[in-house]
Design a protein around this motif. Sequence first.
Motif, PDB file in Angstrom:
ATOM      1  N   ILE A 212       0.775  29.891   1.441  1.00 61.24           N
ATOM      2  CA  ILE A 212       0.619  30.104   2.873  1.00 61.24           C
ATOM      3  C   ILE A 212       0.472  31.588   3.197  1.00 61.24           C
ATOM      4  O   ILE A 212       1.071  32.453   2.536  1.00 61.24           O
ATOM      5  N   THR A 213      -0.343  31.889   4.201  1.00 60.82           N
ATOM      6  CA  THR A 213      -0.540  33.258   4.661  1.00 60.82           C
ATOM      7  C   THR A 213       0.361  33.532   5.864  1.00 60.82           C
ATOM      8  O   THR A 213       0.934  32.618   6.460  1.00 60.82           O
ATOM      9  N   ALA A 214       0.451  34.796   6.237  1.00 54.01           N
ATOM     10  CA  ALA A 214       1.264  35.168   7.395  1.00 54.01           C
ATOM     11  C   ALA A 214       0.764  34.476   8.656  1.00 54.01           C
ATOM     12  O   ALA A 214       1.567  34.002   9.480  1.00 54.01           O
ATOM     13  N   GLU A 215      -0.551  34.390   8.825  1.00 60.38           N
ATOM     14  CA  GLU A 215      -1.122  33.756  10.013  1.00 60.38           C
ATOM     15  C   GLU A 215      -0.817  32.264  10.048  1.00 60.38           C
ATOM     16  O   GLU A 215      -0.462  31.705  11.093  1.00 60.38           O
ATOM     17  N   GLU A 216      -0.952  31.610   8.901  1.00 59.27           N
ATOM     18  CA  GLU A 216      -0.679  30.175   8.837  1.00 59.27           C
ATOM     19  C   GLU A 216       0.792  29.866   9.091  1.00 59.27           C
ATOM     20  O   GLU A 216       1.144  28.893   9.757  1.00 59.27           O
ATOM     21  N   LEU A 217       1.677  30.716   8.533  1.00 63.25           N
ATOM     22  CA  LEU A 217       3.103  30.505   8.740  1.00 63.25           C
ATOM     23  C   LEU A 217       3.468  30.723  10.207  1.00 63.25           C
ATOM     24  O   LEU A 217       4.227  29.930  10.794  1.00 63.25           O
ATOM     25  N   ALA A 218       2.943  31.761  10.827  1.00 64.86           N
ATOM     26  CA  ALA A 218       3.251  32.037  12.233  1.00 64.86           C
ATOM     27  C   ALA A 218       2.801  30.894  13.129  1.00 64.86           C
ATOM     28  O   ALA A 218       3.477  30.563  14.117  1.00 64.86           O
ATOM     29  N   ALA A 219       1.693  30.256  12.797  1.00 62.07           N
ATOM     30  CA  ALA A 219       1.179  29.166  13.622  1.00 62.07           C
ATOM     31  C   ALA A 219       2.038  27.908  13.540  1.00 62.07           C
ATOM     32  O   ALA A 219       1.958  27.049  14.428  1.00 62.07           O
ATOM     33  N   ARG A 220       2.880  27.805  12.508  1.00 62.88           N
ATOM     34  CA  ARG A 220       3.676  26.592  12.315  1.00 62.88           C
ATOM     35  C   ARG A 220       5.156  26.789  12.601  1.00 62.88           C
ATOM     36  O   ARG A 220       5.934  25.854  12.463  1.00 62.88           O
ATOM     37  N   ARG A 221       5.551  27.971  12.987  1.00 66.31           N
ATOM     38  CA  ARG A 221       6.969  28.231  13.274  1.00 66.31           C
ATOM     39  C   ARG A 221       7.280  27.927  14.730  1.00 66.31           C
ATOM     40  O   ARG A 221       6.454  28.104  15.599  1.00 66.31           O
TER      41      ARG A 221
END
Length: 297
Positions: free
Chosen positions: A288-297
């Motif tokens: 997972i990338t930082a952008e993908e993780l931020a979108a799912r938190r």
Amino acid sequence: MHARVEIDVLVIGGAGIDTIVRVPELPLPGRETLSVEPIRSYVGHTGHGVTLGCHLLGLNAALADVLGNDAEGAQVVRLYDELRLPLFVTLHPSGTRRSVNLVSPDGRRQSLYDGRSTQAIRVDPALWRTQLRRTRHVHVSIMDFARQALPDLAASQCTVSTDLHDWDGRNPYHQDFARAADVVFVSAGNLPDDATDWIFVNGRAQVVVVMDGSKGSYVHARDAKPVHIPPVDIPERPVVDSNGAGDAYVAAFLTLWLDGHPWQSAAEAASIAGAWACGSPGTHTDLITAEELAARR
């Protein structure tokens, strides 16, 4: 974001080549010959997974390791050159670590780890000492040579983490690493109930994170009741391969913690990263990338 240093996370040890064999079931049926999907090899192992995971989540990550002067070692070096990730290497005649990972259709795995890396290897401590002065945090893989770095880490200003993997709470091989780390990760599979207490009593850990696969994880902070972190389901990424899930969890946990988040928040983000890793075949092929993780938190 936290204040940057030249290296946010230096990982010591743990890169190699994973050969993935997708088998019809585990345990294997008792037949002499089985037909399987195409067999593929990847740069993998735990140290690489944590390094790559931290890099994709926005940290300045680097790896210091012992490799062989062989085709497998060259494969590791090529990938780090392509990723522009700092790699500090000592060559050793034992060769680059390898494993064969059997993966069932439901994503479970059984790893056959090449024993060449268990032999005693003495390493010039310049491999890590040169980097410590410009490093904020060190993650130590449980390679035997990395044990030599522990006194230097204790004398440094770096925080330290380690992953004990499937420790049984008794094997003395893991104990030096458990004592030396501020953050200890460990798998639940073989862990007795008193193991986390042993780590707190005998070491400097502020938190022990017990990873329990599909059951989630448990955050044991010093002098606090353990907190259960439920597993995460990502419907668009069904589980196909659990290789690298633990390393993705560790990378996300460290990223959030180093950014000032509390233990529980770090573990919740780590659960997302671990679940994400299970949705792609192979080892560390789609962390997972930082952008993908931020979108799912």
